[in-house]
Scaffold this motif. Structure first.
Motif, PDB file in Angstrom:
ATOM      1  N   GLN A  60     -10.984  10.230  -3.206  1.00  5.25           N
ATOM      2  CA  GLN A  60     -11.051  11.456  -2.407  1.00  5.25           C
ATOM      3  C   GLN A  60      -9.935  11.584  -1.372  1.00  5.25           C
ATOM      4  O   GLN A  60      -9.796  12.630  -0.749  1.00  5.25           O
ATOM      5  CB  GLN A  60     -12.398  11.533  -1.702  1.00  5.25           C
ATOM      6  N   LEU A  61      -9.169  10.530  -1.183  1.00  9.07           N
ATOM      7  CA  LEU A  61      -8.126  10.564  -0.162  1.00  9.07           C
ATOM      8  C   LEU A  61      -6.948  11.445  -0.572  1.00  9.07           C
ATOM      9  O   LEU A  61      -6.517  11.417  -1.723  1.00  9.07           O
ATOM     10  CB  LEU A  61      -7.605   9.146   0.115  1.00  9.07           C
ATOM     11  N   SER A  62      -6.421  12.189   0.382  1.00  4.93           N
ATOM     12  CA  SER A  62      -5.227  12.994   0.117  1.00  4.93           C
ATOM     13  C   SER A  62      -3.960  12.251   0.540  1.00  4.93           C
ATOM     14  O   SER A  62      -2.879  12.539   0.043  1.00  4.93           O
ATOM     15  CB  SER A  62      -5.328  14.341   0.834  1.00  4.93           C
ATOM     16  N   ASP A  63      -4.101  11.291   1.449  1.00  7.58           N
ATOM     17  CA  ASP A  63      -2.968  10.482   1.913  1.00  7.58           C
ATOM     18  C   ASP A  63      -2.614   9.467   0.820  1.00  7.58           C
ATOM     19  O   ASP A  63      -3.292   8.459   0.640  1.00  7.58           O
ATOM     20  CB  ASP A  63      -3.344   9.766   3.216  1.00  7.58           C
ATOM     21  N   GLN A  64      -1.537   9.757   0.104  1.00  3.37           N
ATOM     22  CA  GLN A  64      -1.164   8.933  -1.050  1.00  3.37           C
ATOM     23  C   GLN A  64      -0.776   7.503  -0.659  1.00  3.37           C
ATOM     24  O   GLN A  64      -1.010   6.573  -1.425  1.00  3.37           O
ATOM     25  CB  GLN A  64      -0.033   9.597  -1.844  1.00  3.37           C
ATOM     26  N   ASN A  65      -0.188   7.337   0.525  1.00  2.00           N
ATOM     27  CA  ASN A  65       0.189   5.991   0.969  1.00  2.00           C
ATOM     28  C   ASN A  65      -1.054   5.129   1.210  1.00  2.00           C
ATOM     29  O   ASN A  65      -1.137   3.995   0.735  1.00  2.00           O
ATOM     30  CB  ASN A  65       1.059   6.031   2.229  1.00  2.00           C
ATOM     31  N   LEU A  66      -1.994   5.668   1.947  1.00 10.81           N
ATOM     32  CA  LEU A  66      -3.228   4.937   2.216  1.00 10.81           C
ATOM     33  C   LEU A  66      -3.991   4.700   0.924  1.00 10.81           C
ATOM     34  O   LEU A  66      -4.532   3.613   0.694  1.00 10.81           O
ATOM     35  CB  LEU A  66      -4.095   5.694   3.224  1.00 10.81           C
ATOM     36  N   LYS A  67      -4.008   5.699   0.086  1.00 12.21           N
ATOM     37  CA  LYS A  67      -4.690   5.584  -1.201  1.00 12.21           C
ATOM     38  C   LYS A  67      -4.118   4.419  -1.999  1.00 12.21           C
ATOM     39  O   LYS A  67      -4.861   3.573  -2.513  1.00 12.21           O
ATOM     40  CB  LYS A  67      -4.541   6.898  -1.975  1.00 12.21           C
ATOM     41  N   SER A  68      -2.822   4.332  -2.081  1.00 10.22           N
ATOM     42  CA  SER A  68      -2.158   3.253  -2.810  1.00 10.22           C
ATOM     43  C   SER A  68      -2.444   1.889  -2.183  1.00 10.22           C
ATOM     44  O   SER A  68      -2.730   0.918  -2.880  1.00 10.22           O
ATOM     45  CB  SER A  68      -0.661   3.522  -2.850  1.00 10.22           C
ATOM     46  N   GLU A  69      -2.387   1.829  -0.858  1.00  6.42           N
ATOM     47  CA  GLU A  69      -2.664   0.573  -0.159  1.00  6.42           C
ATOM     48  C   GLU A  69      -4.097   0.098  -0.427  1.00  6.42           C
ATOM     49  O   GLU A  69      -4.326  -1.086  -0.676  1.00  6.42           O
ATOM     50  CB  GLU A  69      -2.449   0.743   1.343  1.00  6.42           C
ATOM     51  N   LEU A  70      -5.042   1.016  -0.382  1.00  6.58           N
ATOM     52  CA  LEU A  70      -6.436   0.654  -0.613  1.00  6.58           C
ATOM     53  C   LEU A  70      -6.688   0.256  -2.066  1.00  6.58           C
ATOM     54  O   LEU A  70      -7.480  -0.651  -2.337  1.00  6.58           O
ATOM     55  CB  LEU A  70      -7.364   1.784  -0.192  1.00  6.58           C
ATOM     56  N   GLU A  71      -6.018   0.911  -2.989  1.00  7.42           N
ATOM     57  CA  GLU A  71      -6.141   0.517  -4.396  1.00  7.42           C
ATOM     58  C   GLU A  71      -5.661  -0.917  -4.588  1.00  7.42           C
ATOM     59  O   GLU A  71      -6.282  -1.696  -5.318  1.00  7.42           O
ATOM     60  CB  GLU A  71      -5.357   1.480  -5.291  1.00  7.42           C
ATOM     61  N   ASN A  72      -4.578  -1.269  -3.904  1.00  8.16           N
ATOM     62  CA  ASN A  72      -4.065  -2.639  -3.980  1.00  8.16           C
ATOM     63  C   ASN A  72      -5.041  -3.628  -3.356  1.00  8.16           C
ATOM     64  O   ASN A  72      -5.200  -4.742  -3.852  1.00  8.16           O
ATOM     65  CB  ASN A  72      -2.693  -2.754  -3.307  1.00  8.16           C
ATOM     66  N   VAL A  73      -5.666  -3.228  -2.285  1.00  5.37           N
ATOM     67  CA  VAL A  73      -6.645  -4.097  -1.623  1.00  5.37           C
ATOM     68  C   VAL A  73      -7.771  -4.459  -2.588  1.00  5.37           C
ATOM     69  O   VAL A  73      -8.223  -5.602  -2.634  1.00  5.37           O
ATOM     70  CB  VAL A  73      -7.201  -3.413  -0.350  1.00  5.37           C
ATOM     71  N   LEU A  74      -8.216  -3.483  -3.370  1.00  8.60           N
ATOM     72  CA  LEU A  74      -9.349  -3.715  -4.271  1.00  8.60           C
ATOM     73  C   LEU A  74      -9.049  -4.695  -5.399  1.00  8.60           C
ATOM     74  O   LEU A  74      -9.974  -5.300  -5.940  1.00  8.60           O
ATOM     75  CB  LEU A  74      -9.859  -2.396  -4.852  1.00  8.60           C
ATOM     76  N   VAL A  75      -7.802  -4.855  -5.748  1.00 11.80           N
ATOM     77  CA  VAL A  75      -7.465  -5.764  -6.858  1.00 11.80           C
ATOM     78  C   VAL A  75      -7.056  -7.154  -6.378  1.00 11.80           C
ATOM     79  O   VAL A  75      -6.755  -8.020  -7.194  1.00 11.80           O
ATOM     80  CB  VAL A  75      -6.360  -5.177  -7.777  1.00 11.80           C
ATOM     81  N   ASN A  76      -7.048  -7.371  -5.071  1.00  7.22           N
ATOM     82  CA  ASN A  76      -6.667  -8.668  -4.522  1.00  7.22           C
ATOM     83  C   ASN A  76      -7.887  -9.405  -3.976  1.00  7.22           C
ATOM     84  O   ASN A  76      -9.006  -8.895  -4.017  1.00  7.22           O
ATOM     85  CB  ASN A  76      -5.600  -8.487  -3.433  1.00  7.22           C
ATOM     86  N   LYS A  77      -7.653 -10.581  -3.443  1.00  4.53           N
ATOM     87  CA  LYS A  77      -8.734 -11.394  -2.883  1.00  4.53           C
ATOM     88  C   LYS A  77      -9.350 -10.715  -1.663  1.00  4.53           C
ATOM     89  O   LYS A  77      -8.682  -9.976  -0.951  1.00  4.53           O
ATOM     90  CB  LYS A  77      -8.209 -12.768  -2.468  1.00  4.53           C
ATOM     91  N   LYS A  78     -10.631 -10.988  -1.448  1.00  7.20           N
ATOM     92  CA  LYS A  78     -11.403 -10.484  -0.310  1.00  7.20           C
ATOM     93  C   LYS A  78     -11.317  -8.961  -0.158  1.00  7.20           C
ATOM     94  O   LYS A  78     -10.973  -8.436   0.900  1.00  7.20           O
ATOM     95  CB  LYS A  78     -10.961 -11.161   0.985  1.00  7.20           C
ATOM     96  N   PRO A  79     -11.645  -8.212  -1.209  1.00  2.38           N
ATOM     97  CA  PRO A  79     -11.506  -6.753  -1.139  1.00  2.38           C
ATOM     98  C   PRO A  79     -12.363  -6.101  -0.056  1.00  2.38           C
ATOM     99  O   PRO A  79     -11.915  -5.165   0.597  1.00  2.38           O
ATOM    100  CB  PRO A  79     -11.915  -6.271  -2.529  1.00  2.38           C
ATOM    101  N   PHE A  80     -13.566  -6.594   0.169  1.00  3.24           N
ATOM    102  CA  PHE A  80     -14.445  -5.965   1.171  1.00  3.24           C
ATOM    103  C   PHE A  80     -13.880  -6.136   2.573  1.00  3.24           C
ATOM    104  O   PHE A  80     -13.789  -5.192   3.346  1.00  3.24           O
ATOM    105  CB  PHE A  80     -15.865  -6.545   1.089  1.00  3.24           C
ATOM    106  N   GLN A  81     -13.524  -7.338   2.902  1.00  5.21           N
ATOM    107  CA  GLN A  81     -12.968  -7.633   4.224  1.00  5.21           C
ATOM    108  C   GLN A  81     -11.647  -6.905   4.440  1.00  5.21           C
ATOM    109  O   GLN A  81     -11.423  -6.298   5.489  1.00  5.21           O
ATOM    110  CB  GLN A  81     -12.752  -9.147   4.344  1.00  5.21           C
ATOM    111  N   ASN A  82     -10.778  -6.929   3.457  1.00 10.04           N
ATOM    112  CA  ASN A  82      -9.465  -6.314   3.598  1.00 10.04           C
ATOM    113  C   ASN A  82      -9.528  -4.783   3.583  1.00 10.04           C
ATOM    114  O   ASN A  82      -8.726  -4.121   4.235  1.00 10.04           O
ATOM    115  CB  ASN A  82      -8.512  -6.840   2.536  1.00 10.04           C
ATOM    116  N   PHE A  83     -10.473  -4.231   2.846  1.00 10.23           N
ATOM    117  CA  PHE A  83     -10.670  -2.777   2.833  1.00 10.23           C
ATOM    118  C   PHE A  83     -11.065  -2.311   4.235  1.00 10.23           C
ATOM    119  O   PHE A  83     -10.483  -1.373   4.777  1.00 10.23           O
ATOM    120  CB  PHE A  83     -11.760  -2.423   1.812  1.00 10.23           C
ATOM    121  N   LYS A  84     -12.047  -2.977   4.813  1.00 12.13           N
ATOM    122  CA  LYS A  84     -12.492  -2.635   6.165  1.00 12.13           C
ATOM    123  C   LYS A  84     -11.338  -2.762   7.159  1.00 12.13           C
ATOM    124  O   LYS A  84     -11.122  -1.870   7.985  1.00 12.13           O
ATOM    125  CB  LYS A  84     -13.649  -3.536   6.588  1.00 12.13           C
TER     126      LYS A  84
END
Length: 82
Positions: free
Chosen positions: A49-73
Motif C-alpha cells: 500500500q505504500l506510495s513511497d517507492q524508496n521505503l517500499k523497497s527498503e521494507l521489501e529487503n527487510v522482509l527477506v533478511n534476518k530478523k524481519p520483525f525487529q528490522n521492519f519495526k
C-alpha cells in the motif's frame, strides 16, 4: 514477562491490575496473539500500500533478511512515515 524471574514475581508486580481484570473480566476481550505467518502477511500487505517507492523497497529487503520483525519495526520507527 521475560524481565520477571517467575510467575510469582509477575503476579506480585501487577497484583492491582490483575485484581481489576479478575473483578471486571466480563468487560474485557481476550485477544489472541497472532501467529508469525499472520504478522508477516500484515507487513507484506502494508508494504503493498505504500506510495513511497524508496521505503517500499527498503521494507521489501527487510522482509527477506534476518530478523524481519525487529528490522521492519526499526525501519518504520526511523522513517518519515512514522
Amino acid at each position: 514477562m521475560s524481565q520477571f524471574i517467575d510467575k510469582d514475581d509477575f503476579k506480585e508486580a501487577f497484583s492491582d491490575s490483575l485484581e481489576k481484570v479478575e473483578k471486571y473480566k466480563t468487560d474485557f476481550i481476550k485477544i489472541e496473539t497472532l501467529e508469525s505467518f499472520e504478522s508477516f502477511k500484515i507487513m507484506e500487505l502494508f508494504i503493498e500500500q505504500l506510495s513511497d517507492q524508496n521505503l517500499k523497497s527498503e521494507l521489501e529487503n527487510v522482509l527477506v533478511n534476518k530478523k524481519p520483525f525487529q528490522n521492519f519495526k526499526h525501519k518504520i520507527d526511523h522513517s518519515e512515515f512514522r
